[in-house]
Scaffold this motif. Structure first.
Motif, mmCIF file in Angstrom:
data_model
loop_
_atom_site.group_PDB
_atom_site.id
_atom_site.type_symbol
_atom_site.label_atom_id
_atom_site.label_comp_id
_atom_site.label_asym_id
_atom_site.label_seq_id
_atom_site.Cartn_x
_atom_site.Cartn_y
_atom_site.Cartn_z
ATOM 1 N N GLY A 31 0.583 -1.128 0.706
ATOM 2 C CA GLY A 31 0.440 0.460 0.163
ATOM 3 C C GLY A 31 0.717 1.608 -0.124
ATOM 4 N N SER A 32 2.154 1.321 1.157
ATOM 5 C CA SER A 32 2.538 2.682 0.514
ATOM 6 C C SER A 32 3.469 2.209 -0.366
ATOM 7 N N ARG A 33 3.836 1.412 -1.610
ATOM 8 C CA ARG A 33 4.566 1.219 -2.265
ATOM 9 C C ARG A 33 6.452 0.744 -1.886
ATOM 10 N N ILE A 34 6.171 0.159 -0.728
ATOM 11 C CA ILE A 34 7.622 0.633 -0.270
ATOM 12 C C ILE A 34 8.458 -0.909 -1.447
ATOM 13 N N THR A 35 7.103 -1.722 -1.472
ATOM 14 C CA THR A 35 7.589 -2.754 -2.878
ATOM 15 C C THR A 35 6.581 -2.859 -3.660
ATOM 16 N N SER A 36 6.765 -3.669 -5.051
ATOM 17 C CA SER A 36 5.934 -3.885 -6.284
ATOM 18 C C SER A 36 4.187 -4.956 -4.902
ATOM 19 N N LEU A 39 6.029 -8.447 -5.440
ATOM 20 C CA LEU A 39 7.469 -8.842 -4.213
ATOM 21 C C LEU A 39 6.573 -8.698 -2.845
ATOM 22 N N ASN A 161 14.139 5.922 5.838
ATOM 23 C CA ASN A 161 14.491 4.224 4.632
ATOM 24 C C ASN A 161 15.185 3.233 5.700
ATOM 25 N N LYS A 164 11.720 1.456 6.398
ATOM 26 C CA LYS A 164 11.084 1.378 4.850
ATOM 27 C C LYS A 164 11.735 -0.386 5.264
ATOM 28 N N TYR A 165 13.125 -0.354 5.313
ATOM 29 C CA TYR A 165 13.883 -1.602 5.843
ATOM 30 C C TYR A 165 13.634 -2.487 6.515
ATOM 31 N N ILE A 168 10.194 -4.196 5.553
ATOM 32 C CA ILE A 168 9.743 -5.240 4.404
ATOM 33 C C ILE A 168 10.502 -6.774 5.316
ATOM 34 N N TYR A 227 4.672 5.350 8.242
ATOM 35 C CA TYR A 227 6.294 3.969 8.208
ATOM 36 C C TYR A 227 6.158 3.742 9.696
#
Lengths: 302, 209
Positions: A31-36, A39, A161, A164-165, A168, A227
């Motif tokens: 939803g937040s477009r960290i990944t597609s 992915l 950043n 965001k990692y 994941i 985030y």
């Protein structure tokens, strides 16, 4: 023949669960477009499978306290009832709690077959179901406030950043705990063999890829997620489920995550939290679980 | 690697947007030369404005390509629009300046003095906004934002003085209108700096909340 039917029904149920819960596991990073989307789903699939394979024994030992064994006909009824409830939830776009539903179905079957139930274990389950959401809610609220204070002097972009990692990583482990607890719960009533395991792994992949669309929308209505609080809510939610797994107690990721979201929202000074979706969710969980117990009891008793 | 680009998506866009401030500096320097010489050509300004437009398109493409959190998409687009407005209003200001030279010497003196002051403020605002785009420190970001607001208020004061003088002096209607237009365009540039800095700080703090 009936054995194959049971495996087939288990396949369908696990596929539904994997798809239904993708909003909880990978919804944030997608939803937040960290990944597609691809992915995000892939990370969730790996997490589900890793958790299921690593920790499936815990749920088996737990459920032994209610239903030590079941015939194929009883297993067939159990899975049919669970699937019907899940299909209804899927149509209503409610992320359903397999943990609660399937546990009530198991209890309904145990009552109908006059098995010696370990009521202390049931009390433990209920205690977890009541305490965990509340603990998660207050823990998330406190952690959110603490995290905001601690991060306010940190470098802006390095912090964003890093979060965001971290998101994941928490996605993988949220899927891991769901694989261990919820999917492990479905596996706990079935014979332990490689055919069942392979069936479950394929079901996870199929369900995650094909059945996850609608539920993403309901979760996103509760609170706009950022985030920092996304990482906090996922971490606390997955820790709660992992603790429950280690005790062999079925605990719903959906419930812990939903209450964690509310805790995160409560941690804001100016909050705008929509309560209606939570009320809808709780009503859905409880009513569907009770319906599952009654139907399973009636089917087996007959 | 696409996942890495998505991780640093917002940071990348904001750092890329500082190219617009580089263009704004070039336009401001050219404008200063034109004001000092009291004549010149609008051609170079137009070229810089077109360069800015290509940066805008590239930034908008990056914003909508998938590396920005959807709940910030609107704010990012508005932010880029505001930076573009800075360039557009600078172009309008120079064009208006070159269109007419007042015959009243006191009017021309007022215009030159005010526009030189505005150019100094623009230079300061460019520096501040560029620093906002590159800073990694929250306290610094807030301080720079507050400074831009101060610069914008100074611009408002110059604009008000221009208006007052325009009304007080005995001017032809053409000269009067010319001064009012110049004041508005110059003030619009600083307003756009303030709006861009407001949006930038909103975006950054909402990412961190």
């Amino acid at each position: 023949m009936l054995g194959y039917l049971v495996i087939g029904l288990a396949f369908i149920l696990v596929a539904l669960v994997a798809g239904n819960n993708l909003s909880i596991t990978a919804g944030n990073i997608i939803g937040s477009r960290i990944t597609s989307k691809k992915l995000g789903i892939t990370i969730a699939i790996f997490g589900y499978i890793a958790g299921f394979l690593a920790e499936d024994d815990f749920m088996r030992h737990g459920i032994f306290n209610i239903l030590p064994s079941a015939t194929n006909i009883i297993l067939t009824y159990m899975f049919i009832v669970a699937i019907i409830i899940f299909v209804i939830s899927h149509k209503l776009r409610i992320p359903q709690s397999l943990s609660m539903t399937f546990t009530f179905i198991i209890i309904g079957v145990a009552l109908a077959t006059n098995v010696a139930i370990n009521y202390l274990y049931i009390a433990e389950i209920i205690a977890f179901w009541i305490a965990s959401p509340l603990i998660v809610l207050y823990l998330t609220k406190a952690t959110t406030k603490l995290a905001k204070d601690r991060t306010k002097d940190m470098p802006i972009w390095k912090t964003i950043n890093a979060l965001k990692y971290f998101a994941i990583i928490t996605t993988f482990f949220t899927a891991f705990t769901l694989g261990a607890n919820t999917i492990g719960l479905a596996y706990s009533v079935l014979p332990e063999n490689s055919i069942t395991i392979i069936t479950f792994v394929i079901a996870i992949i199929v369900g995650s890829v094909l059945l996850s669309g609608n539920e993403l929308k309901t979760i996103s209505l509760i609170i706009p997620i950022r985030y920092l609080n996304s990482v906090i809510t996922e971490t606390i939610s997955l820790l709660a489920v992992e603790v429950a797994t280690l005790f062999g107690v079925p605990l719903s990721n959906t419930q812990t995550y939903t209450f964690a979201l509310y805790g995160a929202g409560a941690g804001y000074k100016n909050k705008a939290i929509v309560k209606r979706p939570l009320i809808k969710l709780i009503y859905g969980w409880v009513s569907m679980a009770l319906i599952g117990l009654v139907i399973a009891f009636i089917l087996v008793a007959i | 690697m696409s996942i890495f680009n998505n991780i640093i998506g917002e940071e990348n866009i904001i750092k890329e947007s500082s190219k617009m401030m580089d263009v704004a500096k070039l336009m401001n320097d050219e404008a200063k030369v034109i004001f000092k010489n009291e004549s010149g050509s609008h051609q170079k300004i137009k070229e810089y404005e077109e360069l800015g437009d290509t940066y805008v398109l590239s930034l908008l493409e990056s914003i909508t390509s998938g590396s920005i959190s959807p709940n910030l998409l609107d704010d990012f687009v508005k932010y880029i629009d505001k930076e573009d407005d800075i360039l557009d209003f600078t172009s309008n200001l120079v064009q208006e300046f070159l269109m007419y030279k007042p015959i009243e010497p006191e009017a021309q003196q007022l215009i030159l003095k005010s526009l030189n002051n505005f150019s100094e403020l623009n230079e300061k605002a460019i520096y501040l906004l560029k620093n906002m785009q590159s800073t990694d420190n929250r306290k610094n970001l807030k301080e720079l934002h507050a400074e831009i607001k101060k610069v914008e208020r100074e611009g408002d004061n110059i604009k008000d003085r221009m208006f007052k003088s325009a009304y007080d002096l005995n001017l032809s209607y053409k000269t009067f209108y010319h001064i009012i237009q110049l004041a508005h365009y110059a003030d619009d540039i600083l307003d756009s700096f303030e709006d861009a800095s407001d949006l930038l700080i909103t975006i950054v703090f909402s990412l961190l909340s």
